[in-house]
Design an enzyme around this catalytic site. Structure first.
Site, mmCIF file in Angstrom:
data_model
loop_
_atom_site.group_PDB
_atom_site.id
_atom_site.type_symbol
_atom_site.label_atom_id
_atom_site.label_comp_id
_atom_site.label_asym_id
_atom_site.label_seq_id
_atom_site.Cartn_x
_atom_site.Cartn_y
_atom_site.Cartn_z
ATOM 1 N N ASP A 159 -22.185 -14.917 -37.041
ATOM 2 C CA ASP A 159 -21.598 -16.248 -37.105
ATOM 3 C C ASP A 159 -22.630 -17.319 -37.447
ATOM 4 O O ASP A 159 -22.299 -18.515 -37.493
ATOM 5 C CB ASP A 159 -20.869 -16.597 -35.799
ATOM 6 C CG ASP A 159 -21.765 -16.550 -34.582
ATOM 7 O OD1 ASP A 159 -22.770 -15.835 -34.605
ATOM 8 O OD2 ASP A 159 -21.445 -17.222 -33.585
ATOM 9 N N ASP A 212 -25.145 -26.132 -27.916
ATOM 10 C CA ASP A 212 -24.247 -24.993 -27.724
ATOM 11 C C ASP A 212 -23.323 -25.267 -26.536
ATOM 12 O O ASP A 212 -23.786 -25.513 -25.427
ATOM 13 C CB ASP A 212 -25.121 -23.752 -27.469
ATOM 14 C CG ASP A 212 -24.321 -22.486 -27.183
ATOM 15 O OD1 ASP A 212 -23.083 -22.520 -27.237
ATOM 16 O OD2 ASP A 212 -24.972 -21.452 -26.898
ATOM 17 N N ALA A 253 -23.801 -4.499 -32.004
ATOM 18 C CA ALA A 253 -24.932 -3.926 -32.728
ATOM 19 C C ALA A 253 -26.140 -4.852 -32.701
ATOM 20 O O ALA A 253 -27.285 -4.396 -32.686
ATOM 21 C CB ALA A 253 -24.529 -3.631 -34.165
ATOM 22 N N VAL A 292 -23.471 -9.384 -19.856
ATOM 23 C CA VAL A 292 -23.696 -10.795 -19.545
ATOM 24 C C VAL A 292 -23.680 -11.559 -20.854
ATOM 25 O O VAL A 292 -23.996 -11.026 -21.922
ATOM 26 C CB VAL A 292 -25.027 -11.030 -18.799
ATOM 27 C CG1 VAL A 292 -25.012 -10.370 -17.439
ATOM 28 C CG2 VAL A 292 -26.221 -10.560 -19.630
ATOM 29 N N SER A 293 -23.313 -12.808 -20.773
ATOM 30 C CA SER A 293 -23.210 -13.645 -21.964
ATOM 31 C C SER A 293 -24.598 -14.039 -22.469
ATOM 32 O O SER A 293 -25.583 -14.025 -21.729
ATOM 33 C CB SER A 293 -22.394 -14.896 -21.639
ATOM 34 O OG SER A 293 -22.382 -15.786 -22.742
ATOM 35 N N HIS A 349 -24.875 -17.110 -23.764
ATOM 36 C CA HIS A 349 -24.734 -18.561 -23.863
ATOM 37 C C HIS A 349 -24.886 -19.230 -22.505
ATOM 38 O O HIS A 349 -24.543 -18.659 -21.465
ATOM 39 C CB HIS A 349 -23.370 -18.916 -24.454
ATOM 40 C CG HIS A 349 -23.164 -18.401 -25.847
ATOM 41 N ND1 HIS A 349 -23.551 -19.094 -26.963
ATOM 42 C CD2 HIS A 349 -22.628 -17.236 -26.294
ATOM 43 C CE1 HIS A 349 -23.260 -18.394 -28.044
ATOM 44 N NE2 HIS A 349 -22.688 -17.254 -27.662
#
Length: 588
Positions: free
Chosen positions: A111, A229, A266, A399-400, A402
């Site tokens: 992204d 973010d 990946a 876990v994220s 961000h």
């Protein structure tokens, strides 16, 4: 490295951007009347990544100079039938290619880099990125046949790039892929800080923590604008460290004598490293399955971002030759994608590996919004085979990458920005960010909620939306870029919901009389054997309409409309459905 690149010549014609008709844009108030200011003013134009998650691209413009941050893709939802990728509309960049000094990449996720091959086919500009990011970019450009023409510049978090009126420097951040950076841009109007995707991991797998010293320095210098973010702004507290997932892996390996299959993103090299470290501890070999997973592992090994003991990696074909308690498989498919490796393994449709009873499968990811049903279906299939499935709802396997609320607050306290733009989130994230910022003493009007294409002008006195530029989404379908728009998508939805009926009629070229037919072919509407009477009646209706109303008419458009209208009316009366009717007229 401190370089001042020469202006990039305009060697590429200003091509017309192939783009789709613009989709729905959220209703918002009109831009405020432009307030005049004598101070130097910088413009920020998001071409993607606001009001959505994906296809991140942000333009920073001062006078006759532009830099671009990121060039990402968005993966299509179920409503975009047949679409492979969604990329930003770069009409504005094509029209202003002479002004562009470079594209700066924050990290190697799709992204943020996925649309770069499509962008570089239309504009030739320098690209800057860290070592791993460019390693992944080079693979993409090679696939598209662009690697020779691309002007790629490797940078580190300690470099400074002087280009046009911009001084661009970088700071290391933690994320779910190594080599992520944030970007600080000094402009004549003031300092802009772009966070990239980040979290504050105090115990990262590679021991490289976010560079708090640089953030403090920027805050002391004075930050005009912070582009932050906002993905996890709705989550209270802190995002856990990536190392906590490694602890779960160790527990799973210690309790399991069967084959262990781990599906993850990946690009999550740190997650892959923890799987390899745990497998080594328990004397297991590792097979890597899935095209994107193999690519990332190869690139990461070559560049030194992934440490694999010699002789540990095996080919997928070798898995069945080893005892189960010596086998670990790392694979793609954590999002339940129909063609991904884990999904095909779970349906016995993978040519090398099939899930069997007793296997332990760890889905080390959280479903991306919209993928929940696909993931649930894959989990069901795995349980049906007899596998032991471990996923986010039953264990700490993900876990994220961000930042949650407390981490965002800490960034705001370090930087003390005058204005903030929340990015990498939908409108609800922007609204929540505004409330959070208010608790930190930032006036609500200084947290700028914007849409794709908005021109935001900022200086020390004001920050406001003053207009818009050409923007939106371009759909990639196979090898076609921009040739599928809303009309095609509407037809695809229509076909998916109601099917198609083809009506074939042969007429006399001289007088328009029906010589043969009509013959009706139905696909996705009704099953011919079960609806023979209805289709027979439909043929009669069409023949009567052609005979009684259009004697002597040979104008194709008139005859086609007559056939279409007759069948539409008849089928709706009988079924309350409106299939696409395609008349085919042959003249003799």
């Amino acid at each position: 490295m401190n370089t001042t690149p020469e202006s990039t010549p305009n060697t590429t014609p200003k091509l017309h951007a192939a783009r789709a008709k613009k989709g729905y844009r959220p209703r918002r108030s009109k831009p405020k009347p432009k307030t005049q200011s004598t101070l130097p003013t910088v413009s920020v134009i998001p071409l993607g990544g606001v009001g959505e998650v994906g296809k991140n691209m942000c333009v920073i413009e001062y006078g006759d100079d532009i830099i671009v941050i990121d060039a990402g893709v968005k993966f299509p939802g179920e409503e975009l039938l047949g679409i492979d990728l969604v990329i930003p509309d770069i009409t504005y960049l094509i029209e202003n290619v002479d002004k562009i000094r470079g594209i700066f990449l924050t990290h190697g996720h799709e992204d943020h880099i996925g649309s770069l091959p499509f962008v570089l086919k239309q504009i030739q500009v320098p690209v800057y990125g860290t070592r791993l990011t460019l390693g992944l970019v080079k693979n993409k450009l090679t696939e598209h046949g662009l690697i020779r023409e691309a002007e790629l510049h490797e940078i580190t978090a300690d470099d400074v790039i002087n280009t046009g009126p911009f001084q661009v420097e970088f700071f290391r951040v933690n994320h779910s892929i190594p080599d992520g950076i944030g970007i600080a841009i000094r402009t004549p109007a003031g300092l802009i800080v772009h966070s990239g995707d980040f979290k504050l991991d105090q115990t990262p797998v590679d021991d490289k923590v976010l560079e708090f010293n640089k953030l403090a320095r920027y805050g002391d210098e004075g930050v005009l604008l912070f582009i932050c973010d906002s993905t996890n702004v709705e989550r209270p507290g802190y995002t856990p460290s990536e190392r906590t997932v490694g602890e779960t892996f160790r527990s799973v390996f210690a309790q399991t004598d069967s084959r262990i299959i781990i599906a993850t993103f990946a690009s999550n090299v740190h997650r892959i490293q923890q799987v390899i470290d745990t497998a080594a501890e328990f004397n297991r070999k590792v097979a890597v399955v899935g095209r994107s997973m193999v690519t990332v592992v190869d690139v990461s090994q070559q560049l030194g971002y992934l440490n694999v003991p010699k002789g540990m990696l095996i080919e997928a074909e070798e898995v069945d030759r080893l005892p189960d308690n010596q086998v670990t498989i790392i694979t793609t498919g954590s999002q339940g994608e129909p063609m991904a490796a884990l999904t095909r393994m779970a349906t016995n449709n993978h040519r090398q590996v099939a899930i069997r009873q007793g296997d332990t499968v760890v889905i080390s990811a959280t479903p991306i919004p919209g993928n929940e049903k696909l993931v649930a279906r894959t989990i069901d299939n795995l349980f049906r085979i007899g596998a032991d499935v471990i996923y986010k709802d039953v264990a700490n396997v993900h876990v994220s990458g961000h930042a949650a609320q407390q981490e965002i607050k800490l960034m705001l306290n370090f930087l003390k920005p005058k204005f903030v733009i929340p990015f990498h989130g939908e409108y609800r994230h922007q609204a929540t960010f505004a409330k959070l910022g208010k608790t930190m003493g930032i006036p609500e009007e200084n947290i700028i909620r914007c849409n794709i294409g908005d021109r935001i002008e900022v200086n020390d006195e004001l920050g406001q939306i003053t207009g818009t530029v050409e923007s939106g989404s371009v759909f990639v379908d196979g090898i076609g870029v921009g040739d599928v728009g809303n009309i095609v998508l509407r037809d695809r939805h229509h076909l998916a919901q109601d099917g198609v009926v083809i009506a074939v009629v042969t007429i006399d070229k001289e007088n328009g009389n029906v010589l043969a037919g009509p013959d009706l072919v139905s696909r996705g509407f009704v099953f011919v054997r079960e609806a023979g009477d209805m289709l027979g009646e439909a043929k009669t209706r069409v023949k009567e309409a052609l005979t009684s109303r259009n004697t002597g008419t040979t104008e194709w458009s008139v005859l086609k409309n007559l056939i279409r209208d007759t069948l539409n009316e008849f089928f709706y009366q009988k079924t309350k459905r409106r299939p696409i009717v395609l008349p085919i007229i042959m003249e003799i």
